[in-house]
Design a protein around this motif. Structure first.
Motif, mmCIF file in Angstrom:
data_model
loop_
_atom_site.group_PDB
_atom_site.id
_atom_site.type_symbol
_atom_site.label_atom_id
_atom_site.label_comp_id
_atom_site.label_asym_id
_atom_site.label_seq_id
_atom_site.Cartn_x
_atom_site.Cartn_y
_atom_site.Cartn_z
ATOM 1 N N THR A 1 33.653 46.452 15.459
ATOM 2 C CA THR A 1 33.654 47.917 14.928
ATOM 3 C C THR A 1 33.510 48.698 16.004
ATOM 4 O O THR A 1 33.300 48.600 17.005
ATOM 5 N N VAL A 2 34.228 49.738 15.733
ATOM 6 C CA VAL A 2 34.557 50.872 16.859
ATOM 7 C C VAL A 2 33.293 51.906 16.989
ATOM 8 O O VAL A 2 32.724 52.283 16.073
ATOM 9 N N THR A 3 33.029 52.162 18.292
ATOM 10 C CA THR A 3 31.917 53.109 18.457
ATOM 11 C C THR A 3 30.490 52.779 18.293
ATOM 12 O O THR A 3 29.515 52.852 19.120
ATOM 13 N N ALA A 4 30.396 52.564 16.973
ATOM 14 C CA ALA A 4 28.873 52.070 16.442
ATOM 15 C C ALA A 4 28.919 51.336 15.273
ATOM 16 O O ALA A 4 29.854 51.589 14.546
ATOM 17 N N LEU A 5 27.674 50.717 14.823
ATOM 18 C CA LEU A 5 27.767 50.302 13.476
ATOM 19 C C LEU A 5 27.729 51.274 12.425
ATOM 20 O O LEU A 5 26.848 52.350 12.594
ATOM 21 N N LYS A 6 28.383 51.187 11.173
ATOM 22 C CA LYS A 6 28.327 51.992 10.248
ATOM 23 C C LYS A 6 26.878 51.388 9.335
ATOM 24 O O LYS A 6 27.041 50.020 9.160
ATOM 25 N N ILE A 7 26.272 52.216 8.710
ATOM 26 C CA ILE A 7 25.122 51.998 8.204
ATOM 27 C C ILE A 7 25.003 51.014 7.205
ATOM 28 O O ILE A 7 24.249 49.854 6.889
ATOM 29 N N GLY A 8 26.277 51.006 6.392
ATOM 30 C CA GLY A 8 26.296 49.963 5.112
ATOM 31 C C GLY A 8 26.681 48.635 5.737
ATOM 32 O O GLY A 8 26.384 47.749 4.891
ATOM 33 N N MET A 9 27.197 48.500 6.846
ATOM 34 C CA MET A 9 27.369 47.044 7.288
ATOM 35 C C MET A 9 26.170 46.249 7.588
ATOM 36 O O MET A 9 26.193 44.935 7.445
ATOM 37 N N LEU A 10 25.118 46.941 7.601
ATOM 38 C CA LEU A 10 23.666 45.959 7.666
ATOM 39 C C LEU A 10 23.087 45.874 6.345
ATOM 40 O O LEU A 10 22.263 44.764 6.418
ATOM 41 N N SER A 11 23.640 46.429 5.463
ATOM 42 C CA SER A 11 23.091 46.069 3.996
ATOM 43 C C SER A 11 24.021 45.187 3.378
ATOM 44 O O SER A 11 25.050 44.945 3.570
ATOM 45 N N TYR A 12 23.264 44.172 2.469
ATOM 46 C CA TYR A 12 23.760 43.201 1.606
ATOM 47 C C TYR A 12 24.405 43.873 0.436
ATOM 48 O O TYR A 12 23.990 44.776 -0.125
ATOM 49 N N PRO A 13 25.682 43.375 0.041
ATOM 50 C CA PRO A 13 26.326 42.233 0.427
ATOM 51 C C PRO A 13 27.185 42.476 1.471
ATOM 52 O O PRO A 13 28.102 41.646 2.085
ATOM 53 N N ALA A 14 27.502 43.831 2.046
ATOM 54 C CA ALA A 14 28.347 43.879 3.089
ATOM 55 C C ALA A 14 27.907 43.154 4.349
ATOM 56 O O ALA A 14 29.077 42.743 5.130
ATOM 57 N N ARG A 15 26.794 42.920 4.796
ATOM 58 C CA ARG A 15 26.568 42.263 5.644
ATOM 59 C C ARG A 15 26.951 40.701 5.628
ATOM 60 O O ARG A 15 27.478 40.201 6.944
ATOM 61 N N PHE A 16 27.042 40.168 4.643
ATOM 62 C CA PHE A 16 27.737 38.947 4.645
ATOM 63 C C PHE A 16 29.158 38.844 4.882
ATOM 64 O O PHE A 16 29.740 37.823 5.587
ATOM 65 N N PHE A 17 29.988 39.982 4.381
ATOM 66 C CA PHE A 17 31.268 39.924 4.658
ATOM 67 C C PHE A 17 31.715 40.197 6.098
ATOM 68 O O PHE A 17 32.655 40.003 6.591
ATOM 69 N N CYS A 18 30.811 40.933 6.696
ATOM 70 C CA CYS A 18 30.997 41.530 8.131
ATOM 71 C C CYS A 18 30.812 40.171 9.170
ATOM 72 O O CYS A 18 31.381 40.107 10.213
ATOM 73 N N GLY A 19 30.153 39.307 8.704
ATOM 74 C CA GLY A 19 29.878 37.892 9.708
ATOM 75 C C GLY A 19 28.983 38.651 10.884
ATOM 76 O O GLY A 19 28.178 39.432 10.720
ATOM 77 N N ARG A 20 29.657 38.034 11.983
ATOM 78 C CA ARG A 20 28.936 38.514 13.302
ATOM 79 C C ARG A 20 29.569 39.835 13.748
ATOM 80 O O ARG A 20 30.678 39.924 13.698
ATOM 81 N N THR A 21 28.803 40.897 14.087
ATOM 82 C CA THR A 21 29.256 42.227 14.597
ATOM 83 C C THR A 21 29.364 42.410 15.987
ATOM 84 O O THR A 21 28.650 42.163 16.648
ATOM 85 N N GLU A 22 30.322 42.898 16.678
ATOM 86 C CA GLU A 22 30.851 43.441 17.950
ATOM 87 C C GLU A 22 31.171 44.938 17.988
ATOM 88 O O GLU A 22 31.941 45.273 17.295
ATOM 89 N N VAL A 23 30.329 45.626 18.669
ATOM 90 C CA VAL A 23 30.605 47.269 18.854
ATOM 91 C C VAL A 23 31.593 47.159 20.042
ATOM 92 O O VAL A 23 31.114 46.886 21.092
ATOM 93 N N VAL A 24 32.483 48.054 20.182
ATOM 94 C CA VAL A 24 33.462 48.318 21.218
ATOM 95 C C VAL A 24 33.480 49.902 21.509
ATOM 96 O O VAL A 24 33.544 50.784 20.389
ATOM 97 N N ASP A 25 33.330 50.430 22.576
ATOM 98 C CA ASP A 25 33.264 51.588 22.867
ATOM 99 C C ASP A 25 34.841 52.344 22.968
ATOM 100 O O ASP A 25 35.621 51.329 23.899
ATOM 101 N N ILE A 26 35.067 53.175 22.634
ATOM 102 C CA ILE A 26 36.645 53.895 22.606
ATOM 103 C C ILE A 26 36.338 55.261 23.381
ATOM 104 O O ILE A 26 37.239 56.248 23.501
ATOM 105 N N GLY A 27 35.171 55.779 23.791
ATOM 106 C CA GLY A 27 35.024 56.780 24.561
ATOM 107 C C GLY A 27 34.327 58.153 24.006
ATOM 108 O O GLY A 27 34.491 59.008 24.121
ATOM 109 N N VAL A 28 34.000 57.704 22.408
ATOM 110 C CA VAL A 28 33.370 59.021 21.806
ATOM 111 C C VAL A 28 31.858 59.064 22.269
ATOM 112 O O VAL A 28 30.978 58.380 22.102
ATOM 113 N N PRO A 29 31.759 60.427 23.196
ATOM 114 C CA PRO A 29 30.270 60.655 23.461
ATOM 115 C C PRO A 29 29.450 60.604 22.621
ATOM 116 O O PRO A 29 29.527 61.373 21.549
ATOM 117 N N PRO A 30 27.998 59.920 23.010
ATOM 118 C CA PRO A 30 27.125 59.918 21.990
ATOM 119 C C PRO A 30 26.596 61.404 21.585
ATOM 120 O O PRO A 30 25.849 61.516 20.477
#
Length: 505
Positions: free
Chosen positions: A183-212
């Motif tokens: 997933t890009v930049t940050a986790l999206k809140i819905g990805m942490l809730s079920y059933p989405a969390r099941f479909f996401c599997g393991r998550t890794e966040v990648v940085d594309i340079g969007v300043p915090p």
């Protein structure tokens, strides 16, 4: 843990384009490159890779990632699952670059399904964070996702699995079941809730340079979050060196019955471990005698459920407490339901309702709005179904939405228990919990949680919402620690409160 809504992510990117002159194409290429490098070490020389692509920006990420993988010598083919090349820039530019370098796109249904069946790695780049619809059952896309999910391939979702609504964690008909979501930049809140969390599997966040600071500019529009140790440290104050029991609140627990003395033991013990200054157990004598033999610390107030006059007097006296917990092991006698209704109308204490306290509330749920302080309700999905009138399956498929709407409608703090417990406030804030494990699926776990929340809420320096969120987080974290010693099979609810005590400031 930093999480954002998809709407904030979209606004932040638009801000970069319009105010900072960032290039949409450059940002897309960076996102695709980040996805490629996140999975490169996992790809084997003999892998056959299929990339499912749609028509939007997520497809642009997919075509660009496919181009990079081909350039790296991988056997890659893209599958057009929506019928046509991308309809938006810069995704179309990425598509053209892929084609110009010899990349192939399959759009024939039979060929596509065969490619999916024989691929060892499948990338999903169909829908991104903007998805809010439903994937129709008879559609070609549905067939492709179903085939991918049934395959033995390593499945990678780009940003968000297609079919997942990243705003609230619900799923539109079917969703791509990823082993890994990059997933890009940050986790999206819905990805942490079920059933989405099941479909996401393991998550890794990648940085594309969007300043915090760009994301944080919209923090007032970001109602959801995932609590972590830092949140707990900020929400729970250190106890001053010069203090007394009155500084940490008075709690009354109206819990337990002849056949459910254990619920009183667990809830009272948890409240004590959560640091409440003074805990009173109000219950029938047989329950008190049981709990007294385990905990000498509480005050014990015998209740005669047949003496209506004394019950009225006791209900009126509850305003002297900071918090009142009602329901753990209480059972549902009519006189107890009358008592609960009276308490909701009369007391100014913070109320925490659990188990039978919730079940008895169902016939007169509207009275919750009359509570002097925002009450905390802690139902599991079955209890919440009885409260709300919603089907259990619908609740489990729409956990955030259901919790937030109910909290707003009835002006309460709702703790919707289960995997990824959702705690919602009437002002629209909500927390999705990430701690805990199936070892908590045992009788008594809910009694401990209710006691923890009530014990924290009794402290005048802790808000009711923070007490609920922290109680859930610590309850789950304690279970995670116990799992390491006793396993999910072997950990006991009676061990949780002591383990939580080790995590408190």
């Amino acid at each position: 843990m930093k999480t954002y809504t998809p709407q904030i992510m979209q606004k932040a990117e638009q801000y970069l384009f319009e105010q900072k002159g960032a290039s949409p194409l450059a940002l897309m290429q960076k996102a695709a490159a980040s996805v490629f490098f996140a999975v490169r070490s996992r790809l084997r020389p003999y892998d056959t890779i299929a990339v499912l692509c749609g028509k939007g920006n997520n497809a642009g990420d997919g075509y660009e990632a496919a181009r990079l993988m081909r350039k790296d010598g991988k056997n890659v083919i893209c599958i057009d699952v929506l019928g046509g090349e991308p309809t938006v820039e810069p995704a179309l530019t990425c598509y053209n670059a892929y084609i110009a370098e010899g990349g192939k796109v399959v759009n024939d249904p039979k060929t596509a399904l065969k490619k999916i069946a024989f691929s060892t790695v499948i990338f999903d780049a169909v829908f991104g964070i903007g998805f809010r619809g439903v994937i129709e059952k008879d559609s070609f896309l549905h067939k492709c996702i179903d085939a991918a999910n049934l395959s033995g391939a390593f499945r990678v979702a780009v940003d968000v699995p297609s079919g997942v609504r990243s705003a609230d964690g619900s799923v539109g008909g079917i969703a791509f079941a990823a082993d890994l979501t990059v997933t890009v930049t940050a986790l999206k809140i819905g990805m942490l809730s079920y059933p989405a969390r099941f479909f996401c599997g393991r998550t890794e966040v990648v940085d594309i340079g969007v300043p915090p600071e760009v994301l944080n500019f919209y923090k007032e529009e970001n109602p959801g979050f995932a609590p972590d140790d830092d949140y707990v440290a900020q929400a729970l104050p250190m106890r001053p060196e010069i203090s007394n029991k009155g500084d940490f609140g008075k709690l009354a627990c109206v819990c337990g019955s002849e056949n459910m003395t254990g619920a009183a033991v667990l809830s009272v013990g948890a409240a004590l471990r959560a640091g409440a200054g003074l805990v009173t157990l109000a219950s029938e004598k047989s329950v008190i005698e049981c709990v007294r033999g385990i905990y000498p610390e509480p005050i014990y107030a015998p209740l005669d459920w047949k003496d209506n006059g004394k019950l009225i007097s006791f209900a009126s006296s509850l305003s002297k407490y900071n918090t009142v917990l009602i329901g753990c092991g209480l059972d549902k006698e009519p006189i107890k339901a009358d008592f609960l209704e009276m308490v909701l109308q009369k007391t100014s204490a913070q109320l925490v309702l659990d188990a039978d306290g919730i079940n008895m509330l169902c016939p007169f749920i509207d009275i919750v709005r009359e509570a002097k302080k925002t009450p905390i309700l802690t139902p599991h999905p079955g209890e919440f179904s009885r409260l709300s009138g919603l089907d259990v399956d619908y609740i489990n498929d729409n956990r955030i939405k259901c919790a937030v709407e109910f909290a707003e409608k009835y002006h309460c703090i709702l703790v919707l228990k289960g995997a990824g417990t959702v705690t919602a406030s009437p002002d629209g804030r909500f927390a999705v919990n990430t701690t805990g494990n199936p070892g908590l699926a045992k009788g008594g776990s809910g009694d401990v949680l209710a006691g923890l929340i009530a014990g924290l809420a009794a402290n005048p320096h802790i808000s009711a919402f923070d007490a609920a969120v922290c109680g859930v987080y610590l309850h789950g974290k304690a279970a995670d620690r116990l799992k390491e010693t006793y396993s999910e099979y072997g950990l006991l609810p009676s061990q949780l409160a002591v383990e939580v005590a080790k995590l408190l400031p």
